[in-house]
Scaffold this active site. Structure first.
Site, PDB file in Angstrom:
ATOM      1  N   GLY A 177      25.103  -7.855  19.355  1.00 31.92           N
ATOM      2  CA  GLY A 177      24.020  -7.221  20.107  1.00 31.92           C
ATOM      3  C   GLY A 177      23.448  -8.177  21.145  1.00 31.92           C
ATOM      4  O   GLY A 177      22.833  -9.192  20.798  1.00 31.92           O
ATOM      5  N   ALA A 178      23.676  -7.850  22.437  1.00 33.19           N
ATOM      6  CA  ALA A 178      23.112  -8.693  23.517  1.00 33.19           C
ATOM      7  C   ALA A 178      21.836  -8.046  24.037  1.00 33.19           C
ATOM      8  O   ALA A 178      21.630  -7.910  25.237  1.00 33.19           O
ATOM      9  CB  ALA A 178      24.129  -8.871  24.636  1.00 33.19           C
TER      10      ALA A 178
ATOM     11  N   HIS B  54      -1.222 -21.093  47.350  1.00 33.86           N
ATOM     12  CA  HIS B  54      -0.014 -21.811  47.738  1.00 33.86           C
ATOM     13  C   HIS B  54      -0.094 -23.240  47.240  1.00 33.86           C
ATOM     14  O   HIS B  54      -1.149 -23.871  47.379  1.00 33.86           O
ATOM     15  CB  HIS B  54       0.122 -21.821  49.260  1.00 33.86           C
ATOM     16  CG  HIS B  54       1.278 -22.658  49.733  1.00 33.86           C
ATOM     17  ND1 HIS B  54       2.574 -22.210  49.641  1.00 33.86           N
ATOM     18  CD2 HIS B  54       1.330 -23.918  50.257  1.00 33.86           C
ATOM     19  CE1 HIS B  54       3.378 -23.158  50.110  1.00 33.86           C
ATOM     20  NE2 HIS B  54       2.654 -24.204  50.482  1.00 33.86           N
TER      21      HIS B  54
ATOM     22  N   GLY C 161       0.827  -1.205   0.000  1.00 37.19           N
ATOM     23  CA  GLY C 161       0.000   0.000   0.000  1.00 37.19           C
ATOM     24  C   GLY C 161       0.857   1.249   0.000  1.00 37.19           C
ATOM     25  O   GLY C 161       1.939   1.282   0.606  1.00 37.19           O
TER      26      GLY C 161
ATOM     27  N   VAL D 291      31.652  -4.393  17.165  1.00 37.60           N
ATOM     28  CA  VAL D 291      31.944  -5.068  15.899  1.00 37.60           C
ATOM     29  C   VAL D 291      32.122  -4.011  14.814  1.00 37.60           C
ATOM     30  O   VAL D 291      31.282  -3.130  14.642  1.00 37.60           O
ATOM     31  CB  VAL D 291      30.810  -6.042  15.527  1.00 37.60           C
ATOM     32  CG1 VAL D 291      31.023  -6.589  14.125  1.00 37.60           C
ATOM     33  CG2 VAL D 291      30.731  -7.161  16.543  1.00 37.60           C
TER      34      VAL D 291
HETATM   35  P1  FAD Z   1       4.870  -5.580  12.111  1.00 33.83           P
HETATM   36  O1  FAD Z   1       4.570  -6.762  12.929  1.00 33.83           O
HETATM   37  O2  FAD Z   1       6.279  -5.411  11.622  1.00 33.83           O
HETATM   38  O3  FAD Z   1       3.870  -5.635  10.888  1.00 33.83           O
HETATM   39  C1  FAD Z   1       3.934  -4.725   9.845  1.00 33.83           C
HETATM   40  C2  FAD Z   1       3.342  -5.376   8.621  1.00 33.83           C
HETATM   41  O4  FAD Z   1       3.136  -4.368   7.637  1.00 33.83           O
HETATM   42  C3  FAD Z   1       4.244  -6.416   7.976  1.00 33.83           C
HETATM   43  O5  FAD Z   1       3.480  -7.532   7.608  1.00 33.83           O
HETATM   44  C4  FAD Z   1       4.787  -5.708   6.742  1.00 33.83           C
HETATM   45  O6  FAD Z   1       5.107  -6.588   5.695  1.00 33.83           O
HETATM   46  C5  FAD Z   1       3.581  -4.841   6.386  1.00 33.83           C
HETATM   47  N1  FAD Z   1       3.882  -3.665   5.577  1.00 33.83           N
HETATM   48  C6  FAD Z   1       4.856  -2.738   5.752  1.00 33.83           C
HETATM   49  N2  FAD Z   1       4.756  -1.760   4.817  1.00 33.83           N
HETATM   50  C7  FAD Z   1       3.680  -2.080   4.055  1.00 33.83           C
HETATM   51  C8  FAD Z   1       3.065  -1.476   2.936  1.00 33.83           C
HETATM   52  N3  FAD Z   1       3.526  -0.324   2.427  1.00 33.83           N
HETATM   53  N4  FAD Z   1       1.998  -2.104   2.388  1.00 33.83           N
HETATM   54  C9  FAD Z   1       1.523  -3.267   2.894  1.00 33.83           C
HETATM   55  N5  FAD Z   1       2.065  -3.876   3.941  1.00 33.83           N
HETATM   56  C10 FAD Z   1       3.130  -3.290   4.524  1.00 33.83           C
HETATM   57  N6  FAD Z   1       7.420  -8.217  20.705  1.00 33.83           N
HETATM   58  C11 FAD Z   1       6.781  -8.629  21.806  1.00 33.83           C
HETATM   59  O7  FAD Z   1       5.932  -7.890  22.328  1.00 33.83           O
HETATM   60  N7  FAD Z   1       7.038  -9.849  22.374  1.00 33.83           N
HETATM   61  C12 FAD Z   1       7.955 -10.692  21.855  1.00 33.83           C
HETATM   62  O8  FAD Z   1       8.168 -11.786  22.374  1.00 33.83           O
HETATM   63  C13 FAD Z   1       8.657 -10.289  20.697  1.00 33.83           C
HETATM   64  N8  FAD Z   1       9.571 -11.111  20.133  1.00 33.83           N
HETATM   65  C14 FAD Z   1      10.195 -10.714  18.996  1.00 33.83           C
HETATM   66  C15 FAD Z   1      11.130 -11.584  18.433  1.00 33.83           C
HETATM   67  C16 FAD Z   1      11.793 -11.231  17.267  1.00 33.83           C
HETATM   68  C17 FAD Z   1      12.800 -12.183  16.666  1.00 33.83           C
HETATM   69  C18 FAD Z   1      11.481  -9.990  16.634  1.00 33.83           C
HETATM   70  C19 FAD Z   1      12.154  -9.601  15.346  1.00 33.83           C
HETATM   71  C20 FAD Z   1      10.553  -9.122  17.182  1.00 33.83           C
HETATM   72  C21 FAD Z   1       9.913  -9.484  18.381  1.00 33.83           C
HETATM   73  N9  FAD Z   1       8.975  -8.630  18.994  1.00 33.83           N
HETATM   74  C22 FAD Z   1       8.353  -9.023  20.137  1.00 33.83           C
HETATM   75  C23 FAD Z   1       8.633  -7.319  18.415  1.00 33.83           C
HETATM   76  C24 FAD Z   1       7.317  -7.417  17.642  1.00 33.83           C
HETATM   77  O9  FAD Z   1       7.451  -8.375  16.621  1.00 33.83           O
HETATM   78  C25 FAD Z   1       6.957  -6.054  17.057  1.00 33.83           C
HETATM   79  O10 FAD Z   1       6.945  -5.084  18.073  1.00 33.83           O
HETATM   80  C26 FAD Z   1       5.573  -6.098  16.408  1.00 33.83           C
HETATM   81  O11 FAD Z   1       5.530  -7.065  15.380  1.00 33.83           O
HETATM   82  C27 FAD Z   1       5.202  -4.733  15.842  1.00 33.83           C
HETATM   83  O12 FAD Z   1       3.950  -4.805  15.258  1.00 33.83           O
HETATM   84  P2  FAD Z   1       3.525  -3.844  14.056  1.00 33.83           P
HETATM   85  O13 FAD Z   1       2.134  -4.204  13.718  1.00 33.83           O
HETATM   86  O14 FAD Z   1       3.855  -2.449  14.397  1.00 33.83           O
HETATM   87  O15 FAD Z   1       4.518  -4.217  12.842  1.00 33.83           O
HETATM   88  P1  AMP Z   2      18.153  -4.147  21.102  1.00 38.96           P
HETATM   89  O1  AMP Z   2      18.040  -2.683  20.788  1.00 38.96           O
HETATM   90  O2  AMP Z   2      17.533  -4.593  22.381  1.00 38.96           O
HETATM   91  O3  AMP Z   2      17.735  -5.011  19.943  1.00 38.96           O
HETATM   92  O4  AMP Z   2      19.736  -4.411  21.280  1.00 38.96           O
HETATM   93  C1  AMP Z   2      20.677  -4.169  20.270  1.00 38.96           C
HETATM   94  C2  AMP Z   2      22.056  -4.132  20.920  1.00 38.96           C
HETATM   95  O5  AMP Z   2      23.069  -4.129  19.905  1.00 38.96           O
HETATM   96  C3  AMP Z   2      22.291  -2.865  21.740  1.00 38.96           C
HETATM   97  O6  AMP Z   2      22.579  -3.245  23.075  1.00 38.96           O
HETATM   98  C4  AMP Z   2      23.501  -2.199  21.072  1.00 38.96           C
HETATM   99  O7  AMP Z   2      24.388  -1.628  22.016  1.00 38.96           O
HETATM  100  C5  AMP Z   2      24.188  -3.362  20.357  1.00 38.96           C
HETATM  101  N1  AMP Z   2      25.033  -2.950  19.209  1.00 38.96           N
HETATM  102  C6  AMP Z   2      24.715  -2.060  18.240  1.00 38.96           C
HETATM  103  N2  AMP Z   2      25.732  -1.953  17.314  1.00 38.96           N
HETATM  104  C7  AMP Z   2      26.724  -2.802  17.722  1.00 38.96           C
HETATM  105  C8  AMP Z   2      28.023  -3.168  17.193  1.00 38.96           C
HETATM  106  N3  AMP Z   2      28.520  -2.648  16.065  1.00 38.96           N
HETATM  107  N4  AMP Z   2      28.768  -4.079  17.890  1.00 38.96           N
HETATM  108  C9  AMP Z   2      28.280  -4.638  19.028  1.00 38.96           C
HETATM  109  N5  AMP Z   2      27.068  -4.338  19.566  1.00 38.96           N
HETATM  110  C10 AMP Z   2      26.291  -3.434  18.925  1.00 38.96           C
END
Ligand code: FAD
Ligand code: AMP
Length: 475
Positions: free
Chosen positions: A189-190, A452, A122, A246
């Protein structure tokens, strides 16, 4: 002729699809445009969260947890097993099945709520016109609406000189789909995602090294919790190297060579795979026509006010593409609030009571302020805490690690923050969120009867300890 809707939502993640459902419940003729395509090549609404984020990561955390317990913890129960093995393909297929079930569920919810779902990209034009380029065939469809919600989410940040190649150097998408357990895995990134995905592969046998630029571990959490968590993760074999920046990475002969700088100067490490988890940034590529009237902030997020209004009339933005924590539940609540605001209802979100969870083992969960934040703000507070090592249920379940720490206003006793490291912290935090949402005091939680034996008794004891009257620990 453009098809006319009351509301068009661009993005079908937990922000967008939830907003669309709430809007449909409120009687609006609603469309949701989402471009995500699943691993099977089919439309897969649900965004990052369902496809490559929250859900698949939890599925793999669960599988790897079982494997790890089988190898390391079941002996204590008198259970032994020969020849334990992990079949990565089966584990990944299970994860894919869960994702498919949930994205299929969103499609059904769209149908059930009579939401028009467009699988495509979109683009917001002037006057709340939306141009959709359909994924299947590239045909262009014109839509228009009284209101538009932008919920385009986020993408991983890429660091200079560390190019993703999808095989050796990967983001979350790649790390959720490794076809075998890498012998060595570097994680840049930790943060939350690095810790969760690093834990998955560590439990399955990878030697995992987390390279973190900051000098402190998980500074976003309360220091008492992050310190104890670091000790637990080290025991599990995670090699967390703080103060390690890094600078570049390159693939040579099926290995990833990482150049880094720490207090000892520059050096190199070699891994079989490298996962880059250095944060995420708002995704707005191709979303906004130059005449849309929507402005971005200096760091590329969509600019919104407190109630998610953008700079264009009738255009709203929610979730990861705007300010605030990048959490699925924050995105969903914003979606509900905006749908209700459009319907003329009062709606607000208390950002101060949004819970955070890190799904490591033990889990980390918190709500409200950390002790450092209270100190920095000059707030007069009191603390209470309780270790899970003194909780019967935690010991019975083999989960003695961690604690509950509660912070309350010194004068009024209102709870200002709760920080939990421990088994099921993700569930335990809800009670604390409710208490804070109702401006509850530690006294309120102290007076509530907790079953409990449960882990929630540790929350109860921490509340009692604020007033130095915990029963099962010294005060
Ligand atoms: P998104 O989930 O990113 O959805 C956006 C959607 O819009 C996507 O499908 C994208 O393709 C679509 N889109 C973008 N632009 C367009 C366009 N122009 N037209 C049509 N479609 C489009 N959060 C938690 O709360 N708990 C967790 O345990 C957690 N675990 C995570 C683990 C990982 C590995 C990652 C990467 C993220 C995790 N998160 C977690 C974060 C969470 O996924 C996001 O905060 C959340 O998905 C955000 O929701 P959103 O709807 O804003 O965006
Ligand atoms: P989050 O924002 O929770 O996903 O964490 C990302 C982490 O990556 C942060 O703690 C940053 O400090 C770390 N980070 C970002 N750039 C670098 C880099 N070049 N090398 C090592 N750690 C990084």
């Amino acid at each position: 002729m453009a098809e006319k809707f009351d509301l068009i939502v661009i993005g079908g993640g937990p922000g967008g699809y939830v907003a669309a459902i709430r809007a449909a419940q409120l009687g609006f003729k609603t469309a949701c445009v989402d471009m995500f395509t699943g691993k099977d090549g089919k439309p897969a609404p649900g965004g990052t969260c369902l496809n490559v984020g929250c859900i698949p990561s939890k599925a793999l955390l669960d599988s790897s947890k079982h494997y790890h317990h089988l190898q390391h913890d079941y002996g204590a129960h008198g259970i032994s097993m020969k020849d334990t093995a992990i079949d990565v393909a089966t584990m990944i297929a299970r994860k894919d099945g869960i994702v498919k079930k949930l994205t299929g569920g969103v499609t059904q919810l769209f149908k059930g709520n009579k939401i028009a779902y467009y699988h495509g990209k979109g683009r917001l034009m002037a006057g709340r016109q939306v141009q959709v380029t359909l994924s299947d065939g590239g045909e262009i469809q014109q839509l228009e609406a009284d209101n538009v919600i932008l919920a385009s989410g986020s993408v991983p940040i890429q660091i200079p000189n560390v190019e993703f190649d999808g095989k050796y150097i990967v983001d979350n998408v790649g790390a959720l789909d490794f076809d075998s357990v890498p012998a060595t895995l570097g994680v840049i990134g930790a943060g939350v995602i690095g810790l969760e995905l690093g834990s998955v592969w560590n439990r399955l046998g990878s030697e995992v090294t987390l390279l973190e630029a900051l000098p402190d571990f998980l500074p976003i959490a309360d220091r008492d919790v992050s310190k104890q968590a670091a000790r637990e993760f080290k025991k599990q074999g995670l090699d967390i190297r703080l103060g390690t920046l890094v600078k570049s990475a390159a693939v040579k002969k099926n290995k990833v060579i990482v150049n880094l700088e720490d207090k000892n100067g520059e050096s190199q490490l070699t891994f079989d795979r490298l996962l880059v988890c250095v944060g995420r940034k708002a995704y707005t590529e191709g979303l906004l026509d130059e005449d849309s009237g929507v402005q971005l902030t200096a760091n590329g997020q969509i600019q919104v006010d407190d109630q998610s209004r953008t700079t264009a009339p009738g255009v709203w933005a929610i979730g990861d593409c705007v300010r605030g924590p990048m959490l699925a539940h924050k995105a969903s609540e914003e979606g509900i609030a905006v749908a209700e605001l459009i319907a003329g209802k009062p709606a607000h979100i208390h950002f101060d009571t949004v819970p955070w969870v890190v799904y490591t083992e033990p889990e980390i969960a918190w709500v409200g302020k950390t002790e450092q934040e209270l100190k920095d703000a000059g707030v007069d507070y009191k603390t209470g805490s309780f270790p899970f090592a003194a909780n019967g249920r935690a010991l019975a379940g083999g989960n003695p690690a961690g604690l509950v720490k509660m912070l309350a206003d010194a004068e009024t006793d209102e709870i200002l923050g709760v920080h939990i490291l421990g088994a099921n912290a993700s569930e335990l935090i809800s009670e604390c969120v409710v208490a804070m949402e109702f401006q509850g005091s530690s006294e309120d939680l102290a007076r509530i009867v907790h079953a409990h034996p449960t882990l929630s008794e540790a929350v109860h004891e921490a509340a009692l300890h604020v007033d130095k009257r915990a029963i099962h620990r010294g005060n």
